[in-house]
Design a protein around this motif. Structure first.
Motif, short mmCIF file in Angstrom:
data_model
loop_
_atom_site.label_atom_id
_atom_site.label_comp_id
_atom_site.label_asym_id
_atom_site.label_seq_id
_atom_site.Cartn_x
_atom_site.Cartn_y
_atom_site.Cartn_z
N ASP A 1 0.82 -1.21 0.00
CA ASP A 1 0.00 0.00 0.00
C ASP A 1 0.86 1.26 0.00
O ASP A 1 0.42 2.31 -0.50
CB ASP A 1 -0.99 0.00 1.16
CG ASP A 1 -0.42 -0.50 2.47
OD1 ASP A 1 0.82 -0.59 2.59
OD2 ASP A 1 -1.20 -0.83 3.37
N GLN B 1 0.54 4.32 -2.62
CA GLN B 1 0.50 5.75 -2.32
C GLN B 1 1.49 6.52 -3.19
O GLN B 1 1.17 7.58 -3.75
CB GLN B 1 0.83 6.00 -0.84
CG GLN B 1 -0.19 5.45 0.13
CD GLN B 1 0.23 5.59 1.59
OE1 GLN B 1 -0.42 5.05 2.48
NE2 GLN B 1 1.31 6.30 1.85
N VAL C 1 -2.71 7.22 3.68
CA VAL C 1 -3.12 7.79 2.40
C VAL C 1 -4.04 8.98 2.58
O VAL C 1 -4.07 9.89 1.74
CB VAL C 1 -3.78 6.71 1.53
CG1 VAL C 1 -5.09 6.24 2.13
CG2 VAL C 1 -3.99 7.21 0.10
N LYS D 1 -2.28 12.36 2.44
CA LYS D 1 -1.44 12.61 1.26
C LYS D 1 -1.90 13.80 0.42
O LYS D 1 -1.20 14.23 -0.48
CB LYS D 1 -1.39 11.37 0.38
CG LYS D 1 -0.60 10.21 0.95
CD LYS D 1 0.88 10.34 0.65
CE LYS D 1 1.15 10.13 -0.82
NZ LYS D 1 2.60 10.26 -1.13
N VAL E 1 -10.41 10.06 -1.02
CA VAL E 1 -9.94 8.71 -0.72
C VAL E 1 -11.16 7.89 -0.31
O VAL E 1 -11.87 8.26 0.62
CB VAL E 1 -8.89 8.68 0.40
CG1 VAL E 1 -8.52 7.25 0.75
CG2 VAL E 1 -7.65 9.47 -0.01
N GLU F 1 6.77 9.15 3.21
CA GLU F 1 5.34 8.88 3.35
C GLU F 1 4.88 9.15 4.79
O GLU F 1 5.70 9.16 5.72
CB GLU F 1 5.05 7.43 2.95
CG GLU F 1 5.31 7.15 1.48
CD GLU F 1 4.48 8.05 0.57
OE1 GLU F 1 3.24 7.96 0.58
OE2 GLU F 1 5.10 8.87 -0.16
#
Length: 457
Positions: A249, A253, A274, A277, A282, A356
């Motif tokens: 995952d 992303q 996510v 982000k 989403v 991230e």
């Protein structure tokens, strides 16, 4: 247990995937679904796959449906070939599960079948053959070459120049095409672990022995990264220059951002980072590509989907470094691998991953746990607050919220997450966990697995 539809096609024990059962399901698929009068056929490298391919060919001939034989190819390559022809497709694969099991993935002209299509296929079982015509097939020897060209044209031949990348080939059907793609992008490729015996590789729950072997390979061969896939090469596996596995995952992303996606669709089991982000939207779904695809189609626009296993689905024509990627709404392992490696630039892959959001997800499973045992246990967790409290107490936590989208996903008061879900078509019980750092996630995963073993044996 008898073959049945799960999160990704029909699967079951090879001994139960008899010619009669396979042909019945293929005839039902051809009677109930839009294939345009033709199907592309592919298979993975399991010993049972060639025999099942002949069963599919016989069934298609009995329904006056043409077969385009693509041979042993990755699932996304087969889907790309079918999409270009405006045809349906059948992929013979059990994905990441052991070789004593296999399965069928069905594609209509618009892509992967939906849950509604599955219901229609089930209702059409018992369809009478239309003819006794002898099987005839048309070969498509360039299916793999077109798949390779997709990435070379969109990324450019120098996209990975200077990179030394290990390829854990094992028994993945896409191993040779993956080597062509990486080499074509300019990387130096080191082939590792090739096997003539089928090896089940689960990219979402990598076995400790495999993790250790990958770390050893990375160090021994001084690799910038190592890549691999599952059996039918629609789910990616990526390790950085330290040998650490990059979660699927997280690859999703990174890839979504690199392609300029505005809407991201991903199952409830995926990393919740996510949401930080900056995407316009989403959406979280149940686990399984049919649910992701349905939500992508409803969203429209610059939409992508991905799963925790790393499979990436592209819902719009996206720009790569040197050209465009046509939409491909089925799990693809190559796109996230290539885009994550390109996104790292000349620096270490671990540095790009560290950019991230600081959320760590891990997953593992208990194998050989029957649904007769796992489903009542998960149902009790879903319906009984006291049962959840008892389970969480063994993990040193207490409940803040619960999500029943798919299985039981419990958010603890300290922000950690525990998610328990029985497999739909294999004797497995999945455990997903989430924490703010890797040490915390690993501790929670091990505690959760230990408690599940104690309760289920």
């Amino acid at each position: 247990m008898a073959p049945k539809f799960g999160t990704s096609g029909l699967r079951g024990l090879v001994t139960e995937l008899t010619p009669a059962l396979v042909e019945d399901h293929v005839r039902a698929f051809l009677a109930a679904c839009d294939t345009g009068g033709a199907i592309c056929l592919g298979w993975d490298l399991r010993p049972s796959s060639p025999r099942i391919a002949q069963d599919v060919i016989r069934a298609a001939a009995s329904m006056d449906v043409a077969v385009i034989d693509c041979g042993a190819v990755p699932t996304p390559a087969l889907a790309l070939a079918a999409q270009a022809r405006g045809a349906g497709a059948v992929m013979i694969t059990g994905s990441h599960i052991p070789a004593d099991r296999n399965g069928l993935k069905f594609y209509v002209r618009s892509g992967e079948i939906t849950k509604e299509d599955e219901a229609a296929i089930t209702a059409a079982l018992g369809t009478t053959p239309r003819t006794d015509t002898a099987p005839e097939t048309q070969a498509d020897p360039d299916c793999g070459a077109r798949f390779v060209a997709r990435y070379l044209q969109a990324c450019g031949t120098g996209a990975l120049r200077g990179r030394r990348i290990g390829l854990y080939s094992h028994s993945a059907v896409g191993r040779d095409l993956m080597a062509e793609i990486l080499t074509g992008l300019g990387a130096e490729v080191v082939d590792l672990g090739r096997s003539d015996i089928f090896i089940p590789v689960d990219t979402e729950a990598v076995d400790p022995e495999v993790r250790a072997q990958i770390a050893d390979w990375v160090a021994e061969h001084r690799l910038d990264a190592l890549v691999s896939t599952d059996g039918d090469s629609d789910r990616p596996l990526l390790a950085d220059e330290t040998g650490a596995i990059v979660p699927g995952d997280i690859m999703g992303q990174i890839t979504a951002a690199a392609l300029g996606a505005e809407t991201v669709v991903t199952p409830i089991s995926s990393n919740s980072g996510v949401t930080a982000k900056g995407f316009a939207a989403v959406q979280r779904t149940r686990i399984g590509s049919p649910f992701v695809i349905a939500a992508m189609e409803a969203a429209g626009g610059k939409v992508v989907g991905y799963e925790a296993n790393g499979g990436f689905l592209l819902g719009f024509e996206a720009e790569g470094p040197k050209g465009s990627f046509a939409p491909l709404r089925t799990r693809d392992c190559v796109l996230p691998l290539v885009m994550a490696l390109i996104a790292a630039g000349p620096g270490p892959l671990s540095a790009r991953v560290a950019q991230e959001p600081p959320v760590v997800t891990l997953a593992d499973r208990l194998q050989e746990v029957s649904q007769e045992a796992s489903q009542p246990f998960v149902a009790a967790l879903a319906s009984d607050l006291e049962a959840r409290a008892t389970f969480l107490a063994a993990l040193g936590g207490s409940e803040a919220a619960v999500d029943l989208t798919d299985g039981v996903r419990i958010t603890l008061t300290d922000g950690r997450v525990v998610h328990v879900r029985p497999s739909g078509n294999a004797p497995e019980l999945r455990l997903y966990v989430e924490a703010q750092d890797r040490a915390g996630a690993e501790a929670l995963l091990q505690a959760g697995l230990a408690e599940l073993r104690r309760r289920l044996g």
